[in-house]
Design an enzyme around this catalytic site. Structure first.
Site, PDB file in Angstrom:
ATOM      1  N   ARG A 209     -44.382 -31.971 113.512  1.00 59.22           N
ATOM      2  CA  ARG A 209     -43.147 -31.216 113.737  1.00 59.22           C
ATOM      3  C   ARG A 209     -41.999 -32.188 114.020  1.00 59.22           C
ATOM      4  O   ARG A 209     -40.875 -31.993 113.580  1.00 59.22           O
ATOM      5  CB  ARG A 209     -43.331 -30.254 114.916  1.00 59.22           C
ATOM      6  N   PHE A 225     -45.397 -19.907 106.460  1.00 56.28           N
ATOM      7  CA  PHE A 225     -46.579 -19.761 107.329  1.00 56.28           C
ATOM      8  C   PHE A 225     -46.175 -20.271 108.723  1.00 56.28           C
ATOM      9  O   PHE A 225     -46.789 -21.166 109.286  1.00 56.28           O
ATOM     10  CB  PHE A 225     -47.782 -20.555 106.791  1.00 56.28           C
ATOM     11  N   ASP A 247     -43.727 -15.391 107.883  1.00 54.45           N
ATOM     12  CA  ASP A 247     -45.112 -15.185 108.300  1.00 54.45           C
ATOM     13  C   ASP A 247     -45.445 -13.706 108.102  1.00 54.45           C
ATOM     14  O   ASP A 247     -44.540 -12.871 107.989  1.00 54.45           O
ATOM     15  CB  ASP A 247     -45.309 -15.583 109.767  1.00 54.45           C
ATOM     16  N   ASP A 297     -47.370 -24.673 105.651  1.00 55.44           N
ATOM     17  CA  ASP A 297     -48.492 -24.926 106.574  1.00 55.44           C
ATOM     18  C   ASP A 297     -49.432 -23.714 106.576  1.00 55.44           C
ATOM     19  O   ASP A 297     -49.525 -22.998 107.581  1.00 55.44           O
ATOM     20  CB  ASP A 297     -47.941 -25.202 107.983  1.00 55.44           C
ATOM     21  N   CYS A 337     -55.215 -27.565 106.089  1.00 57.67           N
ATOM     22  CA  CYS A 337     -56.113 -27.728 107.239  1.00 57.67           C
ATOM     23  C   CYS A 337     -57.553 -27.394 106.850  1.00 57.67           C
ATOM     24  O   CYS A 337     -58.398 -27.202 107.718  1.00 57.67           O
ATOM     25  CB  CYS A 337     -55.643 -26.894 108.425  1.00 57.67           C
TER      26      CYS A 337
HETATM   27  N1  SAH Z   1     -47.037 -23.696 111.138  1.00 57.56           N
HETATM   28  C1  SAH Z   1     -47.583 -23.021 112.280  1.00 57.56           C
HETATM   29  C2  SAH Z   1     -49.050 -22.686 112.127  1.00 57.56           C
HETATM   30  C3  SAH Z   1     -49.391 -21.895 110.902  1.00 57.56           C
HETATM   31  S1  SAH Z   1     -50.927 -21.080 110.952  1.00 57.56           S
HETATM   32  C4  SAH Z   1     -47.311 -23.822 113.541  1.00 57.56           C
HETATM   33  O1  SAH Z   1     -46.868 -24.979 113.451  1.00 57.56           O
HETATM   34  O2  SAH Z   1     -47.524 -23.300 114.639  1.00 57.56           O
HETATM   35  C5  SAH Z   1     -50.873 -20.108 109.528  1.00 57.56           C
HETATM   36  C6  SAH Z   1     -49.975 -18.880 109.611  1.00 57.56           C
HETATM   37  O3  SAH Z   1     -49.934 -18.291 108.309  1.00 57.56           O
HETATM   38  C7  SAH Z   1     -50.443 -17.764 110.533  1.00 57.56           C
HETATM   39  O4  SAH Z   1     -49.444 -17.509 111.472  1.00 57.56           O
HETATM   40  C8  SAH Z   1     -50.661 -16.547 109.626  1.00 57.56           C
HETATM   41  O5  SAH Z   1     -50.215 -15.332 110.221  1.00 57.56           O
HETATM   42  C9  SAH Z   1     -49.809 -16.890 108.433  1.00 57.56           C
HETATM   43  N2  SAH Z   1     -50.192 -16.344 107.126  1.00 57.56           N
HETATM   44  C10 SAH Z   1     -51.418 -16.250 106.590  1.00 57.56           C
HETATM   45  N3  SAH Z   1     -51.347 -15.829 105.313  1.00 57.56           N
HETATM   46  C11 SAH Z   1     -50.034 -15.632 105.035  1.00 57.56           C
HETATM   47  C12 SAH Z   1     -49.317 -15.231 103.871  1.00 57.56           C
HETATM   48  N4  SAH Z   1     -49.938 -14.939 102.736  1.00 57.56           N
HETATM   49  N5  SAH Z   1     -47.967 -15.171 103.941  1.00 57.56           N
HETATM   50  C13 SAH Z   1     -47.311 -15.470 105.099  1.00 57.56           C
HETATM   51  N6  SAH Z   1     -47.946 -15.883 106.213  1.00 57.56           N
HETATM   52  C14 SAH Z   1     -49.287 -15.968 106.189  1.00 57.56           C
END
Ligand code: SAH
Length: 394
Positions: A209, A225, A247, A297, A337
């Site tokens: 970040r 995401f 998200d 992400d 991940c």
């Molecule tokens: N970048 C974040 C962590 C991401 S975890 C951080 O730094 O804290 C992955 C996220 O993707 C989750 O919050 C989940 O709700 C979301 N997600 C999963 N599939 C998705 C999709 N198709 N479109 C949008 N969001 C999605």
């Protein structure tokens, strides 16, 4: 104590100090160990190799506690592991944060245990038969090392099933508000340990970040995401013109807004969008909307080997779209991940995405998980988070 004898030649990984004993490596079991019982492990030749926690239902039939025959698996054992893990992290992290991963399972010598510290509360996931059996002792050890920190369990994860364990949550020691404000690199972040993902927060992206922030000053940033929008929070701090978080979780986006207010950012500089990233990126492309910086992400796309090809298709799709949406000279920060998609494969997928996008681009930084998620040399499986900073040609 029950004894496991390995098949001929199957001691090799243990001699390299890898902690897993697969069911197919076992020739014989003496005694009737129950789930989580400590067993002695011997080679086919009869050499003592390790003590391990037995897990009758799992393919990983035992996980090593110790390669030292004199060591007992008791309160002192866990206290020592906690103190060592803490000492390592104090050097790596302080003073940038009051939230960190204290124990990262196998990599910290406690197979199956995840412990995250959020300010002065500890959240644990007990993911193996061994740590489940020793839960009370581990909590006692935590009480000893962190005298007044409440301990909350978030063992509501599907992998427990592989160990024959059901899902469970609740306070193991003390009690506290389940919504905790932590401080990461000077930013206030809200962690919901009861309802949030995993133990509440993605600590593994802390360093990334900060790296992402370098590419955000005066920029329009699309944070895909986003979960609770922490990449976007760093971007705003770095002086981004506009951050859009995307998200599918309304709760996560609501937390993002609350957090942005708490940190004093103006709501004209950010927007939370509940949408499927795959669809929204296509929509932006049709509308010819562009960005300077994009973060991708996504959640883990591959849970097992059978899902790797599909996962790569997913990575390629979003990376192709993101590269198209970038302005010339723009920056893509893209992550995977999925431990099963290794760094080389991930880079190839992103390269394929650039070819399909018809975009020239170059890698300017390679990223990994934060240092409190260590990669033990004996346990390379601990490496799961890979990231690339990709610059689109001008
Ligand atoms: N970048 C974040 C962590 C991401 S975890 C951080 O730094 O804290 C992955 C996220 O993707 C989750 O919050 C989940 O709700 C979301 N997600 C999963 N599939 C998705 C999709 N198709 N479109 C949008 N969001 C999605």
């Amino acid at each position: 104590m029950a004894q496991i004898t390995l098949a001929k030649g199957r001691e090799k990984s243990l001699l390299r100090r890898h902690p897993w004993i697969f069911s197919r490596a076992i020739a014989n079991i003496d005694g009737q160990p129950k789930s989580g019982d400590t067993v002695d492990v011997f080679s086919a030749k009869g050499d003592w190799l390790a003590t391990a926690a037995y897990s009758p239902q799992s393919q990983i039939r035992a996980r090593v506690w110790s390669f030292n025959r004199d060591e007992s698996i008791d309160l002192a054992f866990f206290v020592s592991k906690l103190n060592k893990a803490l000492a390592m992290r104090q050097e790596l992290l302080v003073p940038s944060t009051n939230a960190f991963r204290l124990i990262a399972g196998e990599a910290d010598g406690i197979p199956g245990l995840t412990l995250d510290v959020y300010n002065n509360v500890i959240v644990g996931q007990f993911l193996s038969a061994g740590v489940e059996a020793h839960k009370q002792t581990i909590v006692k050890a935590l009480n000893q090392v962190f005298s007044d920190y409440p301990v909350y369990e978030r063992s509501d994860v599907a992998v427990r099933k592989k160990e024959g364990l059901s899902q469970t949550t609740g306070w193991l020691s003390g009690q506290a508000d389940s919504k905790i404000w932590i401080n990461e690199n000077g930013l206030k972040i809200l962690v919901d340990i009861e309802q949030g993902h995993k133990t509440g927060f993605y600590l593994d992206q802390r360093d990334n970040r900060q790296i992402a922030a370098k590419y955000c000053k005066n920029k329009q940033v699309l944070n895909c995401f986003s979960y609770t929008g922490t990449f976007g929070l760093y971007a705003l701090k770095a002086g981004a013109d506009k951050v859009i978080n995307v998200d599918v979780s309304d709760k996560a986006l609501a937390t993002a807004s609350l957090q942005y207010q708490e940190n004093g950012f103006d709501d004209k500089n950010y927007q939370q969008i509940n949408a499927d990233v795959f669809k929204l990126l296509r929509q932006y492309k049709e509308q010819d909307i562009q960005f300077d910086t994009i973060v991708l992400d996504p959640p883990k796309f591959a849970e097992n080997k059978g899902q790797v090809i599909r996962a790569c298709r997913g990575y390629k799709d979003i990376n192709m779209l993101a590269l198209q949406l970038l302005r010339p000279g723009g920056t893509l920060l893209t992550f995977s991940c999925s431990g099963l998609v290794d760094a080389d494969l991930f880079q190839k997928v992103v390269a394929d995405a650039a070819v399909d996008a018809g975009v020239q681009a170059q890698i300017v930084e390679k990223l990994t998980q934060a240092k409190d998620h260590p990669i033990s040399l004996n346990y390379p499986e601990a490496f799961y988070l890979k990231g690339l900073v990709v610059k689109k040609s001008i």
